[in-house]
Design a protein around this motif. Structure first.
Motif, PDB file in Angstrom:
ATOM      1  N   VAL A  10       0.827  -1.108  -0.056  1.00  0.00           N
ATOM      2  CA  VAL A  10       0.018   0.089  -0.261  1.00  0.00           C
ATOM      3  C   VAL A  10       0.871   1.286  -0.154  1.00  0.00           C
ATOM      4  CG1 VAL A  10      -2.047  -1.206   1.311  1.00  0.00           C
ATOM      5  CG2 VAL A  10       0.041   0.037   2.460  1.00  0.00           C
ATOM      6  N   VAL A  11       0.423   2.269  -0.589  1.00  0.00           N
ATOM      7  CA  VAL A  11       0.902   3.705  -0.751  1.00  0.00           C
ATOM      8  C   VAL A  11      -0.115   4.571  -0.186  1.00  0.00           C
ATOM      9  CG1 VAL A  11       1.961   5.297  -2.101  1.00  0.00           C
ATOM     10  CG2 VAL A  11       2.183   2.838  -2.425  1.00  0.00           C
ATOM     11  N   ARG A  12       0.275   5.376   0.871  1.00  0.00           N
ATOM     12  CA  ARG A  12      -0.799   6.214   1.360  1.00  0.00           C
ATOM     13  C   ARG A  12      -0.122   7.797   0.910  1.00  0.00           C
ATOM     14  NH1 ARG A  12      -4.798   7.145   5.114  1.00  0.00           N
ATOM     15  NH2 ARG A  12      -5.094   4.859   5.102  1.00  0.00           N
ATOM     16  N   ARG A  13      -0.956   8.264   0.186  1.00  0.00           N
ATOM     17  CA  ARG A  13      -0.644   9.590  -0.705  1.00  0.00           C
ATOM     18  C   ARG A  13      -0.655  10.903   0.351  1.00  0.00           C
ATOM     19  NH1 ARG A  13      -2.695   8.003  -6.489  1.00  0.00           N
ATOM     20  NH2 ARG A  13      -4.519   7.682  -5.084  1.00  0.00           N
ATOM     21  N   ASN A  14      -1.809  10.813   1.148  1.00  0.00           N
ATOM     22  CA  ASN A  14      -2.045  12.238   1.988  1.00  0.00           C
ATOM     23  C   ASN A  14      -1.553  11.764   3.276  1.00  0.00           C
ATOM     24  OD1 ASN A  14      -3.012  13.483   0.045  1.00  0.00           O
ATOM     25  ND2 ASN A  14      -5.125  12.407   0.164  1.00  0.00           N
ATOM     26  N   TRP A  72      12.856  -1.595  -4.886  1.00  0.00           N
ATOM     27  CA  TRP A  72      11.914  -1.362  -5.881  1.00  0.00           C
ATOM     28  C   TRP A  72      11.054  -0.081  -5.314  1.00  0.00           C
ATOM     29  CZ3 TRP A  72       7.334  -4.771  -8.310  1.00  0.00           C
ATOM     30  CH2 TRP A  72       7.070  -4.524  -9.583  1.00  0.00           C
ATOM     31  N   MET A  73      10.459  -0.323  -4.193  1.00  0.00           N
ATOM     32  CA  MET A  73       9.777   0.871  -3.343  1.00  0.00           C
ATOM     33  C   MET A  73      10.365   1.993  -3.193  1.00  0.00           C
ATOM     34  SD  MET A  73       7.090  -1.037  -3.328  1.00  0.00           S
ATOM     35  CE  MET A  73       5.934   0.183  -2.442  1.00  0.00           C
ATOM     36  N   HIS A  75      11.728   3.636  -5.400  1.00  0.00           N
ATOM     37  CA  HIS A  75      11.277   4.420  -6.825  1.00  0.00           C
ATOM     38  C   HIS A  75       9.824   5.080  -6.554  1.00  0.00           C
ATOM     39  CE1 HIS A  75      14.735   4.059  -9.130  1.00  0.00           C
ATOM     40  NE2 HIS A  75      14.811   2.897  -8.694  1.00  0.00           N
ATOM     41  N   VAL A  76       9.071   4.158  -5.720  1.00  0.00           N
ATOM     42  CA  VAL A  76       7.537   4.571  -5.203  1.00  0.00           C
ATOM     43  C   VAL A  76       7.596   5.502  -4.497  1.00  0.00           C
ATOM     44  CG1 VAL A  76       5.544   3.574  -4.229  1.00  0.00           C
ATOM     45  CG2 VAL A  76       7.039   1.970  -5.957  1.00  0.00           C
ATOM     46  N   ALA A  78       9.818   7.862  -3.909  1.00  0.00           N
ATOM     47  CA  ALA A  78      10.180   9.145  -4.530  1.00  0.00           C
ATOM     48  C   ALA A  78       9.232  10.291  -4.793  1.00  0.00           C
ATOM     49  CB  ALA A  78      11.056   8.861  -5.619  1.00  0.00           C
ATOM     50  N   GLU A  79       7.947   9.259  -5.413  1.00  0.00           N
ATOM     51  CA  GLU A  79       6.971  10.241  -5.710  1.00  0.00           C
ATOM     52  C   GLU A  79       6.302  10.875  -4.619  1.00  0.00           C
ATOM     53  OE1 GLU A  79       3.472   9.778  -9.512  1.00  0.00           O
ATOM     54  OE2 GLU A  79       3.886   8.061  -8.038  1.00  0.00           O
ATOM     55  N   GLN A  80       5.902  10.269  -3.513  1.00  0.00           N
ATOM     56  CA  GLN A  80       5.328  10.862  -2.316  1.00  0.00           C
ATOM     57  C   GLN A  80       6.260  11.882  -1.578  1.00  0.00           C
ATOM     58  OE1 GLN A  80       2.321  10.040  -2.308  1.00  0.00           O
ATOM     59  NE2 GLN A  80       2.911   8.418  -3.998  1.00  0.00           N
ATOM     60  N   SER A 107      17.312  12.281  -7.777  1.00  0.00           N
ATOM     61  CA  SER A 107      15.695  12.188  -7.571  1.00  0.00           C
ATOM     62  C   SER A 107      15.145  12.764  -6.289  1.00  0.00           C
ATOM     63  CB  SER A 107      15.209  10.902  -8.081  1.00  0.00           C
ATOM     64  OG  SER A 107      13.887  10.987  -8.156  1.00  0.00           O
ATOM     65  N   ALA A 110      15.725  16.354  -5.878  1.00  0.00           N
ATOM     66  CA  ALA A 110      14.905  17.306  -6.882  1.00  0.00           C
ATOM     67  C   ALA A 110      13.203  17.283  -6.461  1.00  0.00           C
ATOM     68  CB  ALA A 110      14.677  16.449  -8.313  1.00  0.00           C
ATOM     69  N   ARG A 111      12.919  16.229  -5.573  1.00  0.00           N
ATOM     70  CA  ARG A 111      11.613  16.016  -5.124  1.00  0.00           C
ATOM     71  C   ARG A 111      11.348  17.004  -3.875  1.00  0.00           C
ATOM     72  NH1 ARG A 111       8.073  14.487  -8.709  1.00  0.00           N
ATOM     73  NH2 ARG A 111       6.748  14.085  -7.270  1.00  0.00           N
TER      74      ARG A 111
ATOM     75  N   LYS B 228      -1.402  -0.777  -4.196  1.00  0.00           N
ATOM     76  CA  LYS B 228      -2.465   0.018  -4.084  1.00  0.00           C
ATOM     77  C   LYS B 228      -2.273   1.413  -3.508  1.00  0.00           C
ATOM     78  CE  LYS B 228      -4.383  -3.129  -1.534  1.00  0.00           C
ATOM     79  NZ  LYS B 228      -4.928  -3.855  -0.695  1.00  0.00           N
ATOM     80  N   LEU B 230      -3.851   4.686  -1.767  1.00  0.00           N
ATOM     81  CA  LEU B 230      -4.693   5.037  -0.786  1.00  0.00           C
ATOM     82  C   LEU B 230      -4.455   6.662  -0.357  1.00  0.00           C
ATOM     83  CD1 LEU B 230      -4.243   2.574   2.162  1.00  0.00           C
ATOM     84  CD2 LEU B 230      -5.790   2.391  -0.006  1.00  0.00           C
TER      85      LEU B 230
END
Lengths: 231, 231, 231, 231, 231, 231
Positions: A10-14, A72-73, A75-76, A78-80, A107, A110-111, B228, B230
């Motif tokens: 799972v990836v929590r964005r907020n 792998w994660m 890279h995931v 990084a976007e958050q 990266s 830069a984020r 996923k 969230l």
């Protein structure tokens, strides 16, 4: 938030980050001071070491749970990353491979990342040092990783023996890494400031040769505890 | 050559070294890059660390097998060093004593050695640093050694978990130590060059804020693996 | 003196220090040289490391026995420091907490201490480095300590595997820490000087390409031990 | 055979095993005796321990190279086991996960395996003990593994610091694990037998109170080395 | 409950325990099976070992946070034990002292405890073994502790790298220790039962000589991954 | 006696042993009890472990200082053993080789030794177990040693972090090893007896469900320290 340290995939964005102003105030203190100000808790284990002397970072935690030998994660996560974050990478089992190098650091920076705390190894440390990208890790290793299995992003993780919730304040320097719960950031900064205000005077008096036994009025307690002086 | 890692008391004088040009091309890459170019193999264990930041060495291996607490064979291997070699010292059992110091370093350098990789301890590190003689060791220790028992020179050895044949290329930097079999030196240099050619563009794009998820086209595979998001 | 390493709760005030002139002569040698000059004894275990490269200290030992997580006695030992001392802190059980930081360093220096050797952790290492206060420790840790239990000052202690009597000479540099019994200070300095006198000539000859096998006349002994050369 | 310890993704089916009769003769000796008979070489590092007291195994090596957290190749190696083999499992990087349990043990035994030597962790140790299936490992861990990446079978591997070629004799007991090159099996058994023949008489004399100093005629050498007796 | 792992000096008396029936069903499985049934999570680090072979325990967690060298809170936690609990003792910093012996075990048992999991040392192991009181610890040490500083009881703790909430199910055997969140106890027991139902048939087939490659239909995936067979 | 831990090449023949009756009284207590009776001092580090469960030994120390990889002095110390002694073997630097096996055990027993405590490795552990010869070591290793360099016998040594003088009482069991200075043997036995006299009643009351908080009257001190109970 109601996530466990066990959730996979799972990836929590907020994520609610600790207050920015309080976080930045904490950046002005050393890890030892903040740890004392919190009541002597919140430290990661001392096997985490900075990759170069003088490394310093303070920011809000984005967390990532990795599996041994698999980045792998990274890279995931990084976007958050948002401006002012510190990435905290935990491992599901002990591993010293090099999960992070100069490309990921480019990266992350830069984020908006201010640093990385990882309970595993990193590589390209000469480049990372030249970039001034601060990292606390338990090993340096050139050994690379695969990208095959899912972990999670922004769940509570246990990194170097300490629970980190996403959004907590992470402060790191030559002495180690301390985690301040988001809700405690402001009051911890106040306590750290109070603690430090005391120190200048003490340092001056100690430098002049005064003894801590007198400065801290310890003689009576020592005597009561039974300390004996012999000639 | 038909020697085992178990032979005691032999010195092989004529060793086929890896191609000099290929070796020198490898010197231009980092350990992490070369390890990846070989298919993620050949690394020594990460407990070997350089004695000073920024240490770098690349050369052909002359090997020596030592016994705990005895550095007699370090003098024997000195005579077998040729211009461009790196000495690789393995131990028959774990030991952290200081087998090597500034006098041996003076001799090794005079014989043409570019560095030392040793699965034990070294001493005189301040002098070695001042000389710029690079060493990767598992410990720093002032504890001296005796000169009493025979080991071997230029036999295959296991150093920090990795097999090293005399003549192999040994490349070492801040990230660790990698061994390239002599026969693979040229093709590994090619593969490392190809790998590095890719990186400049990637670095530029990542620095501009592009995400690895897009750059490496990982989103589909992650979704397929069940990741996923969230809010 | 008739104290055991087991005594708890005592402070000995009058300690016979090693001869000052002999101590200062020892300061001119490296730890490795002095350890060899003593017959290859007296070293602390190599897990003790300086907190910054190039750290160097030589002085007479004032000793303190601490309990895990408790630095109360560090304030008691401060009062017993005299000009030219090095504080040697032993632990009654393994612990990596940070027993010592910049305030205590300020006090120790004001009292005349030349450095600290501690079989535990320290903190504020950036400040200690800036102050140039040399410390050899087994860990760096921000974790603080309490002030609750009695240890002892100026009793014989075992620090990093080595017995230290108060008043002994303690010499420390990048290679580690060596202890010279107070009574042996002068003769050890003589032996170290003799040893070093030999080295300049050797270094010159080795730098010119001469081999240790010839310089130290080892060929016959090696042949007798059965060393075989193969082509 | 011309394989390196670095090859990934290959399974060699036809391996020349050490002579069966010589292998079985070696089974009659202890690891310490065989290691001495070989000239004090061939031992794996002592961190490998039997999972139960009294474990004993001797057979010809089938080797497997595993990656951390991935036991896929354990199923591949199972097919290559022949009657009288011992499986030797090496890891490409340090890992303590549980790669092996009672199901694999059932399969290995059915295929003729006499035991397992693994430079990682195993689980189901209560079942393995009940089965009497001997295992030497560096850890016990319930942590499971995935089946995702290729290793190799029957290539030379480095296990616990020692090179093992497929077909070598592997002998293991409470004292550890020793590897006898296939070509040396018979002569090593002879040497072990000679060594043991000597021991019965020595044991009898020592039990009667005779001193090793006399039995082994050490007094002269000790005196020559400078040993002094004080009253 | 809203407590952090950092709270010092609190004792929570009313803790919601995992369902008793589900807990007792979990007692029928091995740690490895349950860990797999949870999706390969929840394990404590493998350095925790049972003090005697065959130790087994399953119960609901009462937790205690201890400080190095101080077992005062072990007496406080004793009062909070209910029938069917397992005590989980975490440390605020690494320590191997003996926090627990036969007197505390007598008390814990009288209160209904089924065992102890402690991230530190214990002593009186011969008595504990004779009593059949199961303990998982990281060390055995006779070193005693003081009773001077407050910790907490029934707060979330991190023990051997794993978060434990009071009331969670703790299952421990020769393979290690696994923690099942209280809310997941029933479904985890179901998943473990399903997993085990499969194993009897597999074991029978493997015992008959069938290969896992066929039983688990791995051949195609291995070929696709590039595995090559050589003769 | 006026010997240092640094003396090399000496054997002291006449050692004043601790009183035999006091030594034998100490044999009736556990290591934990004696360590507490001494005021919580005198323990060796907990990495020393018995080679079989239930090992127990108590006797007067004959000491030997060994060098890594060399067990020559084990034969020298054998001659100095008297009825009722325990041999304490210290190392001049860390080493895990097997310095001791069944032949030496046969000799030591014939000379009257009750056991061995060694800060290194031993081998032939199956035979030693069958003989019932108790050993506490830091490793089990088949790796043999040479007989080439002098150590010393019956000098003060540091074994597993603890100073041992020849003649001291050494008591060892499953919980570890404790050293009682010869002069303190009788009074320590008295203190241990007093301590144990207390325990039977405590054990009975705790077994009946009484809480240590009441038995030891801790409630007031805990409240004063600030302990809070929450529901």
């Amino acid at each position: 938030m109601n996530m466990s340290t066990n959730e996979i995939g799972v990836v929590r964005r907020n994520v609610a980050r600790a207050d920015r102003a309080a976080t930045d105030r904490l950046a002005g203190f050393g890890v030892a001071t903040v740890h004392e100000a919190m009541g002597r808790v919140g430290l990661m284990k001392p096997y985490l070491r900075p990759i170069y002397p003088g490394a310093q970072a303070c920011g809000t935690a984005v967390t990532v749970l990795l599996h041994p030998g698999d980045n792998w994660m990274m890279h995931v996560v990084a976007e958050q990353i948002r401006e002012g974050d510190v990435v905290v990478a935990a491992l599901s089992a002990d591993c010293s491979d090099g999960f992070f190098g100069d490309l990921l650091a480019t990266s992350f920076r830069a984020r908006g990342a201010r640093g990385l705390v990882i309970d595993a190894g990193v590589r390209d440390v000469r480049d990372l040092t030249a970039m001034g990208f601060p990292v606390w890790s338990k090993a340096v290793s050139a050994r690379g990783t695969v990208k095959a299995t899912l972990g999670s992003v922004n769940i509570p993780v246990i990194c170097a023996g300490t629970l980190v919730n996403p959004g907590d304040v992470v402060l790191a320097d030559d002495d180690g890494v301390v985690v301040v719960p988001a809700a405690d950031a402001a009051k911890t900064a106040d306590a750290a400031a109070a603690r430090e205000a005391n120190e200048a005077d003490k340092r001056r008096r100690l430098a002049a040769g005064e003894i801590g036994l007198d400065l801290y009025k310890m003689r009576e307690a020592l005597e009561k505890a039974g300390l004996k002086y012999l000639d």
